[in-house]
Design a protein around this motif. Structure first.
Motif, PDB file in Angstrom:
ATOM      1  N   ALA A 685      55.925  43.341  39.101  1.00 47.51           N
ATOM      2  CA  ALA A 685      55.216  41.848  38.618  1.00 47.51           C
ATOM      3  C   ALA A 685      54.103  41.707  37.693  1.00 47.51           C
ATOM      4  O   ALA A 685      53.254  42.705  38.083  1.00 47.51           O
ATOM      5  N   GLN A 686      53.505  41.208  37.323  1.00 48.30           N
ATOM      6  CA  GLN A 686      52.256  40.592  36.742  1.00 48.30           C
ATOM      7  C   GLN A 686      51.416  39.378  36.589  1.00 48.30           C
ATOM      8  O   GLN A 686      51.701  38.481  37.418  1.00 48.30           O
ATOM      9  N   ALA A 687      50.096  39.671  36.751  1.00 44.97           N
ATOM     10  CA  ALA A 687      49.056  38.200  37.464  1.00 44.97           C
ATOM     11  C   ALA A 687      47.934  38.725  35.667  1.00 44.97           C
ATOM     12  O   ALA A 687      48.268  39.388  34.982  1.00 44.97           O
ATOM     13  N   LYS A 688      48.501  37.496  35.336  1.00 44.36           N
ATOM     14  CA  LYS A 688      47.228  37.302  33.451  1.00 44.36           C
ATOM     15  C   LYS A 688      45.840  37.043  34.646  1.00 44.36           C
ATOM     16  O   LYS A 688      45.994  35.859  35.049  1.00 44.36           O
ATOM     17  N   LEU A 689      44.396  37.227  33.444  1.00 44.15           N
ATOM     18  CA  LEU A 689      43.049  36.981  33.700  1.00 44.15           C
ATOM     19  C   LEU A 689      43.098  36.306  32.445  1.00 44.15           C
ATOM     20  O   LEU A 689      43.134  36.870  31.356  1.00 44.15           O
ATOM     21  N   VAL A 690      42.634  35.349  32.611  1.00 41.39           N
ATOM     22  CA  VAL A 690      42.337  34.562  31.142  1.00 41.39           C
ATOM     23  C   VAL A 690      40.690  33.499  30.656  1.00 41.39           C
ATOM     24  O   VAL A 690      40.638  33.240  32.333  1.00 41.39           O
ATOM     25  N   PHE A 691      40.789  34.352  29.713  1.00 44.34           N
ATOM     26  CA  PHE A 691      38.824  34.076  29.669  1.00 44.34           C
ATOM     27  C   PHE A 691      38.609  34.114  28.727  1.00 44.34           C
ATOM     28  O   PHE A 691      39.511  34.725  27.290  1.00 44.34           O
ATOM     29  N   ASP A 692      36.911  33.916  28.106  1.00 53.26           N
ATOM     30  CA  ASP A 692      36.321  33.725  26.728  1.00 53.26           C
ATOM     31  C   ASP A 692      35.380  34.931  26.751  1.00 53.26           C
ATOM     32  O   ASP A 692      34.757  34.542  26.908  1.00 53.26           O
ATOM     33  N   GLY A 693      35.867  35.941  26.215  1.00 45.62           N
ATOM     34  CA  GLY A 693      34.933  37.289  26.781  1.00 45.62           C
ATOM     35  C   GLY A 693      34.030  36.752  24.882  1.00 45.62           C
ATOM     36  O   GLY A 693      34.470  36.181  23.927  1.00 45.62           O
ATOM     37  N   LEU A 694      32.596  38.054  25.222  1.00 44.96           N
ATOM     38  CA  LEU A 694      31.923  38.196  24.399  1.00 44.96           C
ATOM     39  C   LEU A 694      32.748  38.595  23.092  1.00 44.96           C
ATOM     40  O   LEU A 694      33.065  39.741  23.011  1.00 44.96           O
ATOM     41  N   ASP A 695      31.909  38.587  21.329  1.00 48.56           N
ATOM     42  CA  ASP A 695      32.084  39.793  20.652  1.00 48.56           C
ATOM     43  C   ASP A 695      31.497  40.711  20.844  1.00 48.56           C
ATOM     44  O   ASP A 695      30.266  40.489  22.068  1.00 48.56           O
ATOM     45  N   GLU A 696      31.929  41.690  19.970  1.00 46.18           N
ATOM     46  CA  GLU A 696      30.381  42.973  20.199  1.00 46.18           C
ATOM     47  C   GLU A 696      30.121  43.444  21.530  1.00 46.18           C
ATOM     48  O   GLU A 696      29.447  43.309  22.158  1.00 46.18           O
ATOM     49  N   CYS A 697      31.277  43.260  22.436  1.00 46.31           N
ATOM     50  CA  CYS A 697      31.013  43.792  23.821  1.00 46.31           C
ATOM     51  C   CYS A 697      32.342  45.276  24.398  1.00 46.31           C
ATOM     52  O   CYS A 697      33.310  45.162  24.172  1.00 46.31           O
ATOM     53  N   GLU A 698      32.082  45.312  25.700  1.00 43.68           N
ATOM     54  CA  GLU A 698      32.924  46.305  26.570  1.00 43.68           C
ATOM     55  C   GLU A 698      33.108  45.298  27.363  1.00 43.68           C
ATOM     56  O   GLU A 698      32.228  44.836  27.883  1.00 43.68           O
ATOM     57  N   THR A 699      34.095  45.321  27.674  1.00 47.80           N
ATOM     58  CA  THR A 699      34.933  43.882  28.722  1.00 47.80           C
ATOM     59  C   THR A 699      35.401  45.704  29.875  1.00 47.80           C
ATOM     60  O   THR A 699      36.190  45.244  30.022  1.00 47.80           O
ATOM     61  N   TYR A 700      34.800  44.392  31.236  1.00 44.32           N
ATOM     62  CA  TYR A 700      35.038  45.285  32.380  1.00 44.32           C
ATOM     63  C   TYR A 700      36.094  43.745  33.841  1.00 44.32           C
ATOM     64  O   TYR A 700      35.429  43.352  33.915  1.00 44.32           O
ATOM     65  N   LEU A 701      36.791  45.241  33.726  1.00 43.21           N
ATOM     66  CA  LEU A 701      37.813  44.284  35.297  1.00 43.21           C
ATOM     67  C   LEU A 701      36.791  45.265  35.838  1.00 43.21           C
ATOM     68  O   LEU A 701      37.120  46.054  36.500  1.00 43.21           O
ATOM     69  N   ILE A 702      36.224  44.312  36.947  1.00 39.31           N
ATOM     70  CA  ILE A 702      35.513  44.744  37.960  1.00 39.31           C
ATOM     71  C   ILE A 702      36.744  44.766  39.404  1.00 39.31           C
ATOM     72  O   ILE A 702      36.337  43.040  39.703  1.00 39.31           O
ATOM     73  N   THR A 703      36.407  45.241  40.367  1.00 37.35           N
ATOM     74  CA  THR A 703      37.317  44.781  41.796  1.00 37.35           C
ATOM     75  C   THR A 703      36.971  45.470  43.055  1.00 37.35           C
ATOM     76  O   THR A 703      35.985  46.595  42.989  1.00 37.35           O
ATOM     77  N   GLU A 704      35.957  45.197  44.236  1.00 39.78           N
ATOM     78  CA  GLU A 704      35.352  44.931  45.220  1.00 39.78           C
ATOM     79  C   GLU A 704      35.901  44.912  45.786  1.00 39.78           C
ATOM     80  O   GLU A 704      36.674  44.729  46.500  1.00 39.78           O
ATOM     81  N   GLY A 705      36.165  46.180  46.623  1.00 40.19           N
ATOM     82  CA  GLY A 705      36.930  46.873  48.366  1.00 40.19           C
ATOM     83  C   GLY A 705      38.603  46.367  48.309  1.00 40.19           C
ATOM     84  O   GLY A 705      38.889  45.507  48.936  1.00 40.19           O
ATOM     85  N   VAL A 706      39.234  47.262  47.656  1.00 39.26           N
ATOM     86  CA  VAL A 706      40.411  47.664  46.794  1.00 39.26           C
ATOM     87  C   VAL A 706      40.971  48.107  48.345  1.00 39.26           C
ATOM     88  O   VAL A 706      40.690  48.756  48.544  1.00 39.26           O
ATOM     89  N   ASP A 707      42.284  46.909  48.374  1.00 39.60           N
ATOM     90  CA  ASP A 707      42.798  47.572  49.737  1.00 39.60           C
ATOM     91  C   ASP A 707      44.371  47.409  49.271  1.00 39.60           C
ATOM     92  O   ASP A 707      44.970  46.374  48.759  1.00 39.60           O
ATOM     93  N   TYR A 708      45.428  48.229  50.308  1.00 38.15           N
ATOM     94  CA  TYR A 708      46.513  47.960  49.711  1.00 38.15           C
ATOM     95  C   TYR A 708      47.704  48.429  50.981  1.00 38.15           C
ATOM     96  O   TYR A 708      47.252  48.802  52.066  1.00 38.15           O
ATOM     97  N   GLU A 709      48.475  47.753  51.445  1.00 43.03           N
ATOM     98  CA  GLU A 709      49.578  47.631  52.941  1.00 43.03           C
ATOM     99  C   GLU A 709      51.288  47.210  51.732  1.00 43.03           C
ATOM    100  O   GLU A 709      51.039  45.989  51.166  1.00 43.03           O
ATOM    101  N   ALA A 710      51.937  47.936  52.653  1.00 45.18           N
ATOM    102  CA  ALA A 710      53.268  47.941  51.563  1.00 45.18           C
ATOM    103  C   ALA A 710      53.656  47.153  52.648  1.00 45.18           C
ATOM    104  O   ALA A 710      53.330  46.728  53.385  1.00 45.18           O
ATOM    105  N   LEU A 711      54.441  46.277  51.852  1.00 47.77           N
ATOM    106  CA  LEU A 711      55.784  45.850  52.686  1.00 47.77           C
ATOM    107  C   LEU A 711      57.152  46.013  52.491  1.00 47.77           C
ATOM    108  O   LEU A 711      56.855  46.699  51.791  1.00 47.77           O
TER     109      LEU A 711
END
Length: 930
Positions: A685-711
């Motif tokens: 399954a998918q989710a999309k993050l839509v935003f207006d990024g800056l030119d001449e940049c490295e673009t980071y996706l930062i996730t903090e406190g990530v955890d996972y529980e199966a169903l």
């Protein structure tokens, strides 16, 4: 006098007879071993497979053995050709630069058998590797037989015990993947025999040296051996002396303590330097999940798996079915073998409760990698009860029959246990047990029972081997093809870097090109990948600070194409596959060389403004201020000031230009957001993050406190949909739900991060996974682009609940990178040479500065500036630095393995203590003879 001479002659004749029979035994044992080993090897050979496991076997085991052979030959060359004594202790080609002893002890250094690598050319290492696998198993049988003979067991029984011991599931499965996993099987019988010798007031030499060699060989199994050594000593004490006075207990404690300390002291030269780095790793310190019980399916399959297929958590039993007949006979003898019965019950309790696997695995994740000790107990029980097979009473036979029926019902009643392998194993058990019960009624010749029992034993061994490597099991697919393993370590990435012809000291990085980590050890390049069980804690700490996109603390492939991190690590070349240039960091835009490997073209791009291995700062940032910065601020700060506890250079206040951009989360089918969590009910399954990024940049996706529980399968279905399902459909889901294991399913998950010309993965390890190191914050670099990015797509490979404390998109402009890099590299270390464990170079600075050398900090390094010993500081968390005054300087940095000198002194003390023990024993022997 004549009487004494007559006794001596009788003893000599008896010894000659015993030696002759022992020789016959070992001839038969060797022939039988070779035939069974040949059967096992043919399972690989006929399918075009080597015995080198593709996952760990290539980058770790085989790689280490080939490296060790060259290492030993290099030492001998310096001694006999160059006439000097030099033992290299550090190598830049291992990861970012690593201690040789502490990294490779787990695999080769300290194991006496791997010394054979000195005679083997690197090109033939695979042959030696395979030979050593079987040699270890063979020697385990020899050690077990010596233990059995010491306790006056028959040769027939000992032979069968050897077959049970050395061809159990542990060697059939585990020793093929990890060759040194057979080593504790060699040491355990010898250590236990040494304990018995001490109790009988015989010479303690065997005990001391068995413990010492085990300590030298591998710290991991040495820990387990120590636990079983103590348990055995306690059991044997009460068996021989019963409940005795505290004074007697104290006496024996003192005796074993003295001999054990001497053995540990002898091993200290390797054991001491290795233990401290292990204790400092995140993997060791992580608080893993330890359940009170295993999952239900574990207990459902438990009994059948003792003689059948593998259990989870390394519960690799797979003993020949006949060994279980021995257990039935053991418990049918009501007033005998109490110690063996107690030991059997205790060791099964260890297997039944996860906490035991937690303790025996060094209080780390739950693992039953100690099950080889269970194998010795099973084998020795059969050895002890073998004579009883020939004189069972009718009552005992009835009891055995009841045990057999009870075992068959309990072992095969659960659906999960009725696999083909388990069914055949139970069938062999029934046939073997009925053969034993038939003796004295259906047939009476002892030879027939011996042959039939031995036949069923070997049949059980061969069947387990056949099934483990059957096409249905597909275990063979995990092994490299014949003659391919070493070739895989000569990667196209390294070939491309070597084709640059650059002789300076630098590193390379890559993205998506490495077939295996640690390849630099074979090719002599300097990379940013590493995969060994023992890792530097300082490197791990740095990766934690910058939230490097990997959950491992001892397994990393690259620096995630992050420009700043690559500059700080002196990465001069970046390698990608042809057509995948989008993974190149900012500034790596000059094609330097390319190489082809297996029809793939690899390209090495050069950064013209890359930092050298030694660069200088004119200001510093206090560690306390650095610690309060965000992840993105930290990496920016490292280009503006060196991070130190204190310094003589001025303090700087770094400037930051990163920018967090708002985004909109758009969820697709099978994905919904609720209470700061993403609930995934459909794979991919998918989710999309839509935003207006800056030119001449490295673009980071930062996730903090990530955890996972199966169903579970039931949790994946909404109540509304559930009510619309038929009874049959509901029952089907409930059946799947009954087999679902929360503990196993919730171990790890993966999120693919994709966008324009991008495909990366965030790997999430939970505390239920054995590689968990506590890391839950990740920064995924989605790459550099001249035009601002507009979206990032997240694809969730696993169904379940993904929770996080925060998730944000940050743009990092590159406009200041070049000027900041140039400022650090203007006055840098020149004429750098690294040989063995010494770095030399020269530098000229226009004012007081701090020279940072991008090698991992270690207490083993010692620095000399202009010949004067100078304090070497820990800088930027993982690197090291020298404070320099204005002017020209000559730099020399040497390395000596921390605690090696202390360990060597302790080893000398241990050897002296051992010599004292020998002298005391000889004196006592002389007094007795007098």
């Amino acid at each position: 006098m004549n009487i004494q001479n007559t006794k001596n002659k009788k003893n000599k004749r008896s010894n000659r007879s015993t030696n002759s029979k022992n020789t016959e035994f070992y001839i038969v044992y060797t022939v039988a071993f070779l035939l069974i080993a040949c059967f096992l090897y043919l399972r690989f050979y006929l399918n075009g497979k080597s015995l080198v496991w593709s996952h760990d076997g290539v980058p770790q085991h085989l790689n280490s053995l080939a490296y060790y052979g060259r290492y030993l030959r290099g030492i001998l060359y310096t001694i006999f050709v160059e006439h000097r004594f030099s033992i290299p202790m550090w190598d830049l080609h291992i990861g970012y630069g690593s201690d040789i002893l502490t990294t490779l002890n787990y695999y080769v250094i300290g194991d006496p058998l791997t010394l054979l690598a000195v005679f083997c050319p690197s090109s033939k290492t695979e042959i030696l590797y395979e030979f050593l696998i079987f040699l270890r198993i063979y020697l385990a049988g020899i050690a077990f037989s010596r233990y059995c003979f010491y306790h006056k067991n028959s040769r027939q029984a000992t032979f069968m015990g050897c077959m049970i011991y050395i061809f159990a599931g542990w060697t059939i499965y585990a020793a093929m993947k990890h060759p040194y996993f057979s080593n504790p099987m060699i040491y355990l019988p010898l250590i236990l025999m040494g304990i018995d010798k001490i109790y009988k007031k015989e010479k303690p030499y065997l005990f001391i040296w068995s413990v010492a060699v085990a300590g030298l060989s591998n710290f991991y199994f040495f820990y387990m051996l120590g636990i079983f050594m103590v348990l055995y000593a306690v059991f044997r004490y009460f068996e021989q002396f019963g409940v005795h006075s505290l004074k007697n207990v104290g006496k024996w404690l003192g005796v074993f303590a003295i001999y054990s300390v001497i053995a540990v002291l002898i091993a200290a030269v390797i054991l001491l330097p290795v233990i401290f780095p292990v204790l400092g790793t995140d993997r060791f310190k992580a608080e893993n999940y330890v359940p009170l019980f295993y999952d239900k399916v574990y207990y459902q399959k438990y009994l059948s798996c003792l003689i059948g297929e593998n259990m989870i958590q390394w519960g690799v039993a797979g003993f020949s079915a006949v060994s279980m007949t021995g257990i039935f006979v053991l418990f049918a003898k009501k007033k005998k073998y109490r110690t063996l019965k107690t030991g059997f019950i205790l060791i099964n309790l260890f297997l039944l409760f996860p906490f035991a696997g937690h303790v025996l695995n060094g209080f780390s994740y739950v693992s039953n990698r100690w099950i080889w000790a269970y194998g010795m107990l099973m084998a020795y029980i059969f050895v002890k009860i073998y004579p009883e097979l020939f004189n069972l009473s009718l009552k005992e036979k009835r009891t055995i029959f009841v045990f057999l029926m009870g075992y068959c019902v309990l072992a095969l009643l659960p659906d999960a246990a009725r696999t083909q392998r388990n069914l055949v194993a139970v069938l062999l058990l029934v046939l073997a047990t009925f053969t034993v019960l038939s003796f004295g009624a259906v047939f009476t010749k002892r030879k027939n029972l011996m042959l039939m029992t031995g036949g069923f034993l070997i049949a059980g061994v061969l069947f387990n081997m056949y099934y483990q490597y059957s096409y249905e099991k597909d275990y063979l697919s995990e092994f490299s093809g014949q003659g391919e393993a070493l070739d895989k370590l000569e990667t196209g990435t390294d070939l491309a870097v070597l084709k640059t012809g650059d002789k300076s000291v630098y590193r390379y990085d890559q993205m998506g090109t490495h077939s295996y980590e640690n390849s630099s050890m074979q090719t002599g390049t300097n990379g940013t990948s590493y995969y060994f069980s023992v890792a530097s804690g300082d490197i791990t700490n740095f990766f934690n600070e910058v939230d490097l996109n990997t959950p491992w603390d001892y397994h990393y492939e690259n620096l995630d194409s992050r420009t700043i991190l690559d500059r700080l690590a002196a990465v001069k070349y970046f390698v990608v596959k042809a057509g995948e240039e989008e993974y190149l960091p900012y500034g790596y835009d000059t094609l330097a060389a390319e190489a082809e490997k297996k029809d793939r073209l690899y390209r090495a791009y050069e950064c013209k403004n890359a930092l050298p291995i030694g660069y200088t700062y004119d200001s510093y940032i206090p560690e306390k201020k650095y610690a309060k910065m965000s992840t993105v601020e930290k990496q920016q700060a490292l280009l503006q000031g060196v991070v130190l506890a204190d310094s003589a250079v001025p303090e700087t206040t770094p400037e930051f230009n990163d920018r967090e951009v708002p985004y909109k989360l758009v969820t697709g089918s099978g994905c919904k957001e609720k209470d700061g969590k993403l609930i995934i009910t459909k794979e991919n399954a998918q989710a999309k993050l839509v935003f207006d990024g800056l030119d001449e940049c490295e673009t980071y996706l930062i996730t903090e406190g990530v955890d996972y529980e199966a169903l579970s399968p039931r949790e994946l279905i909404s109540d509304k949909k559930w009510n619309k399902m038929t009874l049959y459909e509901q029952k089907k889901v409930q059946y799947e739900n009954s087999k679902w294991r929360y503990w196993k399913e919730s171990q790890k998950a993966y999120i693919d991060v994709t966008g324009q010309f991008l495909d990366k993965t965030i790997s999430i390890f939970t505390d239920k996974y054995n590689a968990y190191s506590g890391r839950s914050d990740f920064l995924c670099n989605t790459g550099y682009s001249e035009k601002g990015k507009k979206s990032i797509t997240l694809t969730f490979e696993n169904t379940g609940v993904y929770s996080y404390k925060d998730m944000k998109v940050v743009c990092q402009p590159m406009k200041n990178i070049e000027s900041q890099t140039s400022r650090l590299g203007t006055e840098s270390l020149k004429d750098v040479k690294i040989k063995n464990h010494e770095l030399t170079g020269s530098i000229s600075v226009s004012k007081d500065k701090v020279l940072v050398i991008s090698l991992p900090y270690s207490k083993g390094f010692q620095a000399y500036v202009d010949g004067q010993k100078t304090e070497l500081k820990q800088a930027n968390t993982m690197y090291m630095a020298l404070e320099l005054t204005k002017g020209d300087h000559e730099i020399r940095i040497t390395y000596y393995t921390p605690y090696l000198k202390t360990g060597l002194v302790l080893t000398c003390v241990g050897i002296l203590c051992y010599i004292c023990v020998v002298l005391v024993c000889k004196k006592r022997r002389g007094n007795k003879e007098t």
